[in-house]
Each structure stands twice: as structure tokens, then as C-alpha cells.
Design a protein around this motif. Structure first.
Motif, short mmCIF file in Angstrom:
data_model
loop_
_atom_site.label_atom_id
_atom_site.label_comp_id
_atom_site.label_asym_id
_atom_site.label_seq_id
_atom_site.Cartn_x
_atom_site.Cartn_y
_atom_site.Cartn_z
N GLY A 1 -48.60 16.79 -10.63
CA GLY A 1 -49.34 17.85 -9.98
C GLY A 1 -48.46 19.05 -9.66
O GLY A 1 -48.88 20.20 -9.84
N ALA A 2 -47.25 18.79 -9.18
CA ALA A 2 -46.32 19.89 -8.91
C ALA A 2 -45.98 20.64 -10.19
O ALA A 2 -45.93 21.88 -10.21
CB ALA A 2 -45.06 19.34 -8.25
N LEU A 3 -45.77 19.90 -11.28
CA LEU A 3 -45.45 20.54 -12.56
C LEU A 3 -46.60 21.39 -13.06
O LEU A 3 -46.40 22.53 -13.53
CB LEU A 3 -45.10 19.45 -13.59
N VAL A 4 -47.82 20.88 -12.96
CA VAL A 4 -49.00 21.63 -13.41
C VAL A 4 -49.15 22.92 -12.62
O VAL A 4 -49.41 24.00 -13.17
CB VAL A 4 -50.26 20.76 -13.30
N MET A 5 -48.99 22.85 -11.30
CA MET A 5 -49.14 24.04 -10.46
C MET A 5 -48.07 25.08 -10.76
O MET A 5 -48.35 26.29 -10.83
CB MET A 5 -49.10 23.64 -8.99
N VAL A 6 -46.84 24.64 -10.96
CA VAL A 6 -45.75 25.58 -11.27
C VAL A 6 -46.02 26.28 -12.59
O VAL A 6 -45.89 27.51 -12.70
CB VAL A 6 -44.40 24.84 -11.30
N LEU A 7 -46.40 25.52 -13.62
CA LEU A 7 -46.66 26.13 -14.93
C LEU A 7 -47.88 27.05 -14.89
O LEU A 7 -47.89 28.11 -15.53
CB LEU A 7 -46.86 25.03 -15.97
N ALA A 8 -48.91 26.65 -14.15
CA ALA A 8 -50.11 27.48 -14.05
C ALA A 8 -49.82 28.79 -13.35
O ALA A 8 -50.27 29.87 -13.78
CB ALA A 8 -51.22 26.72 -13.31
N ASP A 9 -49.05 28.75 -12.26
CA ASP A 9 -48.73 29.98 -11.55
C ASP A 9 -47.79 30.86 -12.37
O ASP A 9 -47.89 32.09 -12.34
CB ASP A 9 -48.11 29.67 -10.20
N LEU A 10 -46.89 30.23 -13.10
CA LEU A 10 -46.01 31.00 -13.99
C LEU A 10 -46.82 31.73 -15.05
O LEU A 10 -46.58 32.92 -15.33
CB LEU A 10 -44.99 30.07 -14.65
N ALA A 11 -47.80 31.03 -15.64
CA ALA A 11 -48.65 31.68 -16.63
C ALA A 11 -49.46 32.81 -16.01
O ALA A 11 -49.61 33.89 -16.61
CB ALA A 11 -49.58 30.63 -17.26
N GLY A 12 -49.97 32.60 -14.82
CA GLY A 12 -50.75 33.64 -14.16
C GLY A 12 -49.92 34.86 -13.82
O GLY A 12 -50.43 35.99 -13.84
N ARG A 13 -48.65 34.67 -13.53
CA ARG A 13 -47.78 35.80 -13.19
C ARG A 13 -47.33 36.60 -14.40
O ARG A 13 -47.09 37.80 -14.30
CB ARG A 13 -46.54 35.31 -12.44
N THR A 14 -47.17 35.93 -15.53
CA THR A 14 -46.48 36.57 -16.66
C THR A 14 -47.35 36.90 -17.87
O THR A 14 -46.96 37.76 -18.66
CB THR A 14 -45.33 35.64 -17.13
N LEU A 15 -48.48 36.24 -18.04
CA LEU A 15 -49.25 36.43 -19.27
C LEU A 15 -49.79 37.85 -19.41
O LEU A 15 -49.75 38.43 -20.51
CB LEU A 15 -50.41 35.43 -19.34
#
Length: 375
Positions: free
Chosen positions: A329-343
Motif C-alpha cells: 500500500g505504501a509503495l502504491v501510494m508513493v508511485l501514484a503521487d509521483l505520477a500525479g506530480r510529474t506526468l
């Protein structure tokens, strides 16, 4: 993990005790386990570690560390991974240290802890209901916590802080869902349908609250409706960290009971589990974790679905993969927020929208798969 204790004063000196005390006849651990034994004055102890669980947990933890370094590196100001490591200990230049420690590290911590709390709450609720769809987000607990938190922000005469209101909302939604499910308890689709209905009502209440206030006030409360790490209430993250530490410790202590709760009530009771008491404990723990996470990031319910699914797909079926689900869950949230910030830089996509885009097809895949026993 299983622990056994052998006391030399109360047991005959058999083959097993000789091995545990360091004799010449080693005790072979069960297939798929590692066994570690040590001696002490009262006798000896041994601990069994499931090999696959250890490998999966270490792999997820390593992936989370790598994702965290990438998270701290990317953004409007790019920082090299080696510089990130130096900035974490204060050995980089002033700008890099400020960007890493002051801007990105607190948000990374929020992503890790909220994702872990959502996933842990999700796998607890799924185990309780014996249904992979019974996550706090799907059965309305997320929406209940969000509605109460938004009520405290838009100002309807309630002066309680959003974290406390989120906990109150999560509890209210859970009570309503159980009340509407009536005699079916937490099993069956009646419980899921009742939760969906409660969530829809609280979602409508949230929209009504936002529609009746000034546009500036509604904008301030908007992140709570979609899930965003961009605006975090002060003190809420520290409260979540404490709650997650206590919640994970409690969940691990209940691991054996959770494994047995996947079976029928009669089977679990026959194996020594107080079913009613354990159900109440698991429910309260799941509600508390959800409320604390919503108080930080808002409703990001799909993490409670994706994290446990990843953990179960990697782990064996011998037990409930609590730690693996928490890390996933922590990994999914980190990757999702990273995608939201950078895409779509400089436009930022709220993390709740990213997880919904990913989790929607995942939910459809679960529904379209052939039905099978939860256990």
C-alpha cells in the motif's frame, strides 16, 4: 512466524528437545520455513520464519526504498539520486537540502503512511468479511470520514479538528453499514451493497456541503473530496504515524486469529478463536486506520484494494499477508503521487484520481474473474 519454547525442567529430554538445546540430532523445520533456535537458562526457544514471506517483505521494502529515492529526485527541480542521499544527511548544497528535506520528504512520509494505513485497513476488512471487495472505501467508511472532515472545514458550527471528525465519520459509516446489513453480519453481498449505499449517501452530503458555501471555502475543502497530499493538516500526520505503529503491532498480534477467521465461524471457534470479540477488534482497528488516513489525505479508497491484492498475489496462502499488504500500500501510494506530480507538469493530478484510474480496471478484473473461495 511461529515461536516455540522448550523448558528443560518440564519436558522429557526427547529427540526434539536435544535438537533445540543444541544436540547432535537437528530438528528439520517444516517445508518452506527457516528455523532459528537459541538457548537460555530456562531451556530453549525456536522461531520459524516463512521463507516466501521474508523474501516478499524484503522485496517490497527494497522496492519502496528505490521508489522513495526516485520520488525525492523528480519534480520541478530535479535532484540526482546521489545528491538526494547526501541531502538526507545534510551534506548536500543548501538548495538541494531544502528541496529534499523541507518540500518533498514530508510529503513522501505522508504518502508512505497513508498508503500503508489504507492497505492494512483494507486487508483487515477483507478478512473480516471474507470478501476481496470489502475495503473501507467500497463499503462507505472513506466517504463517511470525508463528509465529517469536510463539515469541519466548511464551517457548519462544528469546531472539532478534521482528524477527530474523520474518525467520527468513519465510525458512523461503519455503524450504519452494519445496521443496514442486519442479520447477514459481515458476510455476503448484502453487507457490500449496504456499504455502497451508505457511501453514496455520505458522498451526496459532501457535495451538498460544498455547494452551500462560498467558492473559496469550497476550494479549500476540495482536496478532501478527491484525495490529495498537497494540503496536509498540521498534526494529522504525526497522529497517523502513531496510530499506524499501534495498529500494525495489534494486527500482527492478531495474525493467527485472522488466519482462522477466513474459515467458517464454527471452524474458527473450534480452533479456539473468540469470533465475536475478534470481529469487533478487527472492525475497530480498520475503522481507526481509515479515519486517521483520511484525515491526512482524504478518500483514496482504491489503495485498500490494490495493496492487499498485490500482497496476496506474491505471498503464500498460509496466512494473511499483513506486513506485505502494508508495504504494498505504501509503495502504491508513493508511485501514484509521483505520477500525479510529474506526468502533466506543471499541472498536478491529485493522488486519489491517479489511484482511481488504476484501481477502476483492477476492480473490474476482480469482478470478471471466476468466483472462488476467499480462503
Amino acid at each position: 512466524m511461529k515461536t516455540t519454547s522448550i523448558k528443560s525442567t518440564s519436558m522429557p529430554f526427547t529427540h526434539a528437545t536435544r535438537a533445540a538445546l543444541g544436540g547432535n540430532d537437528p530438528v528439520s523445520p517444516p517445508q518452506g520455513y527457516w528455523r532459528f533456535a537459541w538457548r537460555h537458562q530456562q531451556g530453549a526457544n525456536s522461531v520459524l520464519f516463512e521463507q516466501r514471506a521474508v523474501v516478499v517483505n524484503l522485496g517490497l521494502f527494497g522496492a519502496l526504498l528505490v521508489a522513495s529515492v526516485i520520488y525525492l529526485s523528480l519534480g520541478s527541480v530535479k535532484v540526482a539520486p546521489t545528491t538526494v542521499l547526501k541531502a538526507l544527511v545534510g551534506n548536500a548544497d543548501m538548495m538541494a537540502t531544502f528541496v529534499v528535506q523541507e518540500l518533498r520528504l514530508p510529503r513522501l512520509a505522508a504518502a508512505c503512511f497513508t498508503g500503508a494505513a489504507f492497505a492494512l485497513a483494507g486487508i483487515l476488512m477483507q478478512t473480516l468479511a471474507r470478501n476481496r471487495l470489502a475495503t473501507p472505501g467500497i463499503i462507505g467508511i472513506d466517504n463517511g470520514a470525508t463528509a465529517f472532515a469536510v463539515a469541519s472545514i466548511v464551517g457548519i458550527g462544528v469546531s472539532i479538528a478534521p482528524p477527530a471528525m474523520a474518525l467520527a465519520g468513519a465510525t458512523t459509516a461503519a455503524v450504519l453499514t452494519f445496521g443496514l446489513a442486519a442479520g447477514s453480519g459481515t458476510q455476503g453481498y448484502r453487507f457490500i451493497v449496504a456499504g455502497i449505499g451508505v457511501g453514496a449517501v455520505f458522498g451526496a452530503v459532501t457535495q451538498l456541503l460544498l455547494a452551500r458555501v462560498a467558492i473559496d471555502t469550497a476550494n479549500a475543502a476540495y482536496p478532501w473530496t478527491v484525495g490529495s497530499l498537497n494540503a496536509r493538516p498540521s498534526g494529522a500526520l504525526q497522529l497517523l504515524m502513531l496510530g499506524l505503529a499501534l495498529g500494525l503491532t495489534t494486527a500482527l498480534a492478531l495474525a493467527r486469529s485472522l488466519t482462522l477467521l477466513r474459515f467458517k465461524d464454527a471452524t474458527a471457534s473450534g480452533l479456539g478463536v473468540n469470533v465475536k470479540r475478534r470481529r469487533l477488534e478487527v472492525l475497530l482497528l480498520s475503522v481507526a486506520l481509515t479515519g486517521l488516513a483520511v484525515a491526512v489525505v482524504g478518500p483514496v479508497g482504491m489503495v485498500g484494494l490494490i495493496g492487499p491484492e498485490i500482497a496476496r498475489s506474491l505471498s503464500s496462502s498460509r496466512g494473511v499477508p499483513l506486513l506485505a499488504a502494508t508495504l504494498a500500500g505504501a509503495l502504491v501510494m508513493v508511485l501514484a503521487d509521483l505520477a500525479g506530480r510529474t506526468l502533466l507538469t506543471p499541472i498536478e493530478i491529485p493522488v486519489g484520481i491517479v489511484t482511481a484510474v488504476v484501481g477502476g480496471p483492477w476492480l473490474l478484473w476482480i469482478l470478471m474473474r471466476p468466483q472462488r473461495s476467499y480462503t
